[in-house]
Structure formats: structure tokens, C-alpha cells
Design a protein around this motif. Structure first.
Motif, PDB file in Angstrom:
ATOM      1  N   TYR A  15      78.535  82.020  61.284  1.00  0.00           N
ATOM      2  CA  TYR A  15      77.103  81.890  61.049  1.00  0.00           C
ATOM      3  C   TYR A  15      76.425  83.238  61.288  1.00  0.00           C
ATOM      4  O   TYR A  15      76.706  83.894  62.292  1.00  0.00           O
TER       5      TYR A  15
ATOM      6  N   MET B 260      69.212  85.030  68.958  1.00  0.00           N
ATOM      7  CA  MET B 260      69.598  83.635  68.698  1.00  0.00           C
ATOM      8  C   MET B 260      70.868  83.285  69.465  1.00  0.00           C
ATOM      9  O   MET B 260      71.012  82.142  69.923  1.00  0.00           O
ATOM     10  N   PHE B 261      71.777  84.226  69.595  1.00  0.00           N
ATOM     11  CA  PHE B 261      72.986  83.963  70.370  1.00  0.00           C
ATOM     12  C   PHE B 261      72.622  83.665  71.824  1.00  0.00           C
ATOM     13  O   PHE B 261      73.159  82.738  72.425  1.00  0.00           O
TER      14      PHE B 261
ATOM     15  N   TYR C 290      68.596  78.532  59.699  1.00  0.00           N
ATOM     16  CA  TYR C 290      68.459  79.989  59.633  1.00  0.00           C
ATOM     17  C   TYR C 290      69.495  80.571  58.669  1.00  0.00           C
ATOM     18  O   TYR C 290      69.180  81.414  57.828  1.00  0.00           O
TER      19      TYR C 290
ATOM     20  N   TYR D 216      81.127  85.624  69.737  1.00  0.00           N
ATOM     21  CA  TYR D 216      80.062  86.359  69.075  1.00  0.00           C
ATOM     22  C   TYR D 216      80.559  87.743  68.721  1.00  0.00           C
ATOM     23  O   TYR D 216      81.082  88.470  69.562  1.00  0.00           O
TER      24      TYR D 216
ATOM     25  N   LEU E 234      70.368  77.124  64.019  1.00  0.00           N
ATOM     26  CA  LEU E 234      71.280  78.096  63.412  1.00  0.00           C
ATOM     27  C   LEU E 234      71.605  77.783  61.953  1.00  0.00           C
ATOM     28  O   LEU E 234      71.569  78.679  61.102  1.00  0.00           O
TER      29      LEU E 234
ATOM     30  N   CYS F 131      73.836  85.443  62.883  1.00  0.00           N
ATOM     31  CA  CYS F 131      73.184  85.123  64.145  1.00  0.00           C
ATOM     32  C   CYS F 131      72.792  86.402  64.885  1.00  0.00           C
ATOM     33  O   CYS F 131      73.663  87.061  65.471  1.00  0.00           O
TER      34      CYS F 131
END
Length: 82
Positions: free
Chosen positions: A40, A46-47, A67, A20, A64, A42
Motif C-alpha cells: 500500500y 500514515m504509518f 487513500y 514499512y 489506507l 503509505c
């Protein structure tokens, strides 16, 4: 051994590893199939959901990806960096 920031995803049969990028709010996912990486959009919330999901692969497919598509994301895979 993975490059810095990457984490194995042992609970998934589809996802090999992830990392991330908090400043960019990007979740990078390295898939087992095809040995490709996808970025993506994010947000951090959401992570956190991704990490807590019973199945990270299903979370990507059901949450994901939709989104990301809503935000104009398009698939641009690239080879694993390792």
C-alpha cells in the motif's frame, strides 16, 4: 521467525505481519486469510497512525485502502515470502 524488517501484528485478527519500506513509502501487509501480501502507498505519517490505531485492520479498511485507491493503487497480491 519473520524475515528481516517484518513485524508480527498480535493485536489484529486479520493482519499477520507488516513492514514499512520508508524509502519507497510502502506499507506491506501480510494477511492471515489467504496468506497473501499487499503493498500500500503509505507516507510516514500514515504509518505512524497505523501503528497507533486501536485496530490496524480497521485502519487499513477505513483510511489506507481509500487513500491508496485515490492514488490509482490496484490490488496485486503475492504469496508470503516465508
Amino acid at each position: 521467525m519473520l524475515p528481516s524488517g517484518w513485524n508480527f501484528c498480535p493485536s489484529s485478527t486479520a493482519i499477520e505481519a507488516y513492514r514499512y519500506l520508508s524509502e519507497e513509502q510502502i506499507l506491506q501487509i501480510a494477511y492471515v486469510s489467504g496468506r497473501k501480501v499487499y503493498d500500500y502507498p503509505c507516507p510516514e505519517s500514515m504509518f505512524t497512525e497505523f501503528l497507533r490505531a486501536g485496530s490496524q485492520g480497521r485502519y487499513v479498511e477505513r483510511v489506507l485502502k481509500p487513500y491508496a485507491r485515490q492514488r490509482g493503487w490496484s490490488r496485486r497480491p503475492y504469496a508470503w515470502p516465508w
